[in-house]
Design a protein around this motif. Structure first.
Motif, PDB file in Angstrom:
ATOM      1  N   ARG A   1      51.724  61.501  54.052  1.00  0.00           N
ATOM      2  CA  ARG A   1      51.247  61.193  52.702  1.00  0.00           C
ATOM      3  C   ARG A   1      52.408  61.075  51.717  1.00  0.00           C
ATOM      4  NH1 ARG A   1      47.685  63.317  55.772  1.00  0.00           N
ATOM      5  NH2 ARG A   1      45.477  62.774  55.556  1.00  0.00           N
ATOM      6  N   ALA A   2      53.543  60.661  52.183  1.00  0.00           N
ATOM      7  CA  ALA A   2      54.695  60.396  51.319  1.00  0.00           C
ATOM      8  C   ALA A   2      55.247  59.028  51.708  1.00  0.00           C
ATOM      9  CB  ALA A   2      55.747  61.490  51.472  1.00  0.00           C
ATOM     10  N   MET A   3      56.446  58.722  51.242  1.00  0.00           N
ATOM     11  CA  MET A   3      57.021  57.401  51.504  1.00  0.00           C
ATOM     12  C   MET A   3      57.111  57.121  53.002  1.00  0.00           C
ATOM     13  SD  MET A   3      60.045  57.374  48.652  1.00  0.00           S
ATOM     14  CE  MET A   3      60.440  59.093  48.970  1.00  0.00           C
TER      15      MET A   3
ATOM     16  N   MET B   1      64.620  63.568  50.013  1.00  0.00           N
ATOM     17  CA  MET B   1      65.899  63.103  49.476  1.00  0.00           C
ATOM     18  C   MET B   1      65.777  61.713  48.867  1.00  0.00           C
ATOM     19  SD  MET B   1      68.837  64.650  51.999  1.00  0.00           S
ATOM     20  CE  MET B   1      68.562  63.459  53.308  1.00  0.00           C
ATOM     21  N   ALA B   2      65.031  60.833  49.507  1.00  0.00           N
ATOM     22  CA  ALA B   2      64.827  59.498  48.944  1.00  0.00           C
ATOM     23  C   ALA B   2      64.102  59.587  47.611  1.00  0.00           C
ATOM     24  CB  ALA B   2      64.057  58.620  49.928  1.00  0.00           C
ATOM     25  N   TRP B   3      63.073  60.415  47.530  1.00  0.00           N
ATOM     26  CA  TRP B   3      62.334  60.597  46.281  1.00  0.00           C
ATOM     27  C   TRP B   3      63.257  61.077  45.168  1.00  0.00           C
ATOM     28  CZ3 TRP B   3      61.303  64.309  42.692  1.00  0.00           C
ATOM     29  CH2 TRP B   3      60.230  64.073  41.821  1.00  0.00           C
TER      30      TRP B   3
ATOM     31  N   ALA C   1      69.470  56.633  41.066  1.00  0.00           N
ATOM     32  CA  ALA C   1      70.798  56.623  41.676  1.00  0.00           C
ATOM     33  C   ALA C   1      71.228  55.213  42.089  1.00  0.00           C
ATOM     34  CB  ALA C   1      70.820  57.540  42.891  1.00  0.00           C
ATOM     35  N   ARG C   2      72.467  54.907  41.776  1.00  0.00           N
ATOM     36  CA  ARG C   2      73.060  53.635  42.198  1.00  0.00           C
ATOM     37  C   ARG C   2      74.296  53.841  43.056  1.00  0.00           C
ATOM     38  NH1 ARG C   2      70.434  52.407  37.540  1.00  0.00           N
ATOM     39  NH2 ARG C   2      69.359  50.391  37.495  1.00  0.00           N
TER      40      ARG C   2
ATOM     41  N   LEU D   1      70.022  55.934  56.166  1.00  0.00           N
ATOM     42  CA  LEU D   1      68.945  54.963  55.996  1.00  0.00           C
ATOM     43  C   LEU D   1      67.995  55.388  54.880  1.00  0.00           C
ATOM     44  CD1 LEU D   1      67.961  53.921  59.637  1.00  0.00           C
ATOM     45  CD2 LEU D   1      69.018  52.491  57.888  1.00  0.00           C
ATOM     46  N   TRP D   2      67.635  56.670  54.861  1.00  0.00           N
ATOM     47  CA  TRP D   2      66.766  57.159  53.800  1.00  0.00           C
ATOM     48  C   TRP D   2      67.430  57.005  52.434  1.00  0.00           C
ATOM     49  CZ3 TRP D   2      61.778  57.895  53.907  1.00  0.00           C
ATOM     50  CH2 TRP D   2      61.138  58.275  55.080  1.00  0.00           C
ATOM     51  N   LEU D   3      68.693  57.390  52.349  1.00  0.00           N
ATOM     52  CA  LEU D   3      69.396  57.327  51.067  1.00  0.00           C
ATOM     53  C   LEU D   3      69.553  55.884  50.598  1.00  0.00           C
ATOM     54  CD1 LEU D   3      72.187  59.993  51.745  1.00  0.00           C
ATOM     55  CD2 LEU D   3      70.070  60.317  50.446  1.00  0.00           C
ATOM     56  N   ALA D   4      69.975  55.015  51.498  1.00  0.00           N
ATOM     57  CA  ALA D   4      70.192  53.614  51.125  1.00  0.00           C
ATOM     58  C   ALA D   4      68.891  52.940  50.705  1.00  0.00           C
ATOM     59  CB  ALA D   4      70.833  52.856  52.287  1.00  0.00           C
TER      60      ALA D   4
END
Length: 215
Positions: A17-19, A51-53, A60-61, A75-78
């Motif tokens: 139930r998240a990304m 972490m992605a959220w 963040a850029r 992959l999650w961060l990018a």
């Protein structure tokens, strides 16, 4: 890797139930599992979602990762970077990061990710102060204090530092555990909590995920 701090049913419920994961992540997880015992170093899906959220929340850029392994956390961060974003990854293991780069390309993330194959403490001094919006630390535990100092220099004011493995399987709370790594992580946790340059919290996510905002 499944977080040991949640019952399996709860873990499955919240991750569903998240990304959603990127399509290549299941393939990368299977590929990494074939490495054997080392596969436990890969972050679990819920940690990646958290972490992605957070990167979305911080708009963040420019993000730095210290310790890449086979590339799942990258992959999650990018995937969470805003338009024009860039992720810089530091690692010393060419074999594992060859896997990472293969899957970054499959995911179409390779243009966002800049990889540095060298000891992080050689790479990090090349970046300017206040350059990054967020830093994720997940490398050799003995150098955590050094990485944190570099993170403080490199993060903009209000930037986010994330540190993995700060509960160390629960060993940090076990007085009988006196090995060097456990003592180092305990020291890092105690020092970070008392350091007025940061506002920090430890989440029972993955193997313990510390979050700290640079004051």
């Amino acid at each position: 890797m499944r977080s040991s701090f949640f019952p399996a049913e709860i873990f499955d419920y919240i991750t569903a139930r998240a990304m959603p994961e990127l399509p290549v992540m299941a393939e990368l997880r299977a590929h990494t599992a074939a490495l054997g015992e080392q596969a436990r170093m890969q972050i679990d899906p819920y940690q990646g979602q958290v972490m992605a959220w957070l990167l979305y929340a911080f708009s963040a850029r420019r993000v730095l990762e210290i310790g890449t392994f086979t590339g799942m956390s990258a992959l999650w961060l990018a995937s969470a970077l805003y338009e024009g974003g860039e992720l810089h990854c530091c690692d010393i293991n060419g074999e594992w990061t060859d896997i990472a780069r293969e899957f970054w390309a499959k995911a179409g993330m390779d243009k966002k990710i800049h990889f540095h194959l060298a000891p992080a403490l050689e790479t990090l001094p090349k970046f300017d102060n206040d350059f990054f919006d967020a830093v994720f630390i997940d490398a050799d535990k003995g150098n955590y204090p050094n990485y944190i100092e570099q993170a403080h220099r490199l993060l903009r004011p209000g930037g986010l530092m994330m540190i993995d493995n700060t509960l160390w399987g629960g060993e940090v709370a076990d007085a009988k555990a006196q090995d060097k790594i456990t003592q180092t992580i305990r020291s890092v946790n105690d020092t970070l909590a008392a350091d007025q340059r940061w506002r920090s919290v430890i989440l029972p996510v993955g193997d313990g995920l510390s979050l700290a905002i640079k004051v």
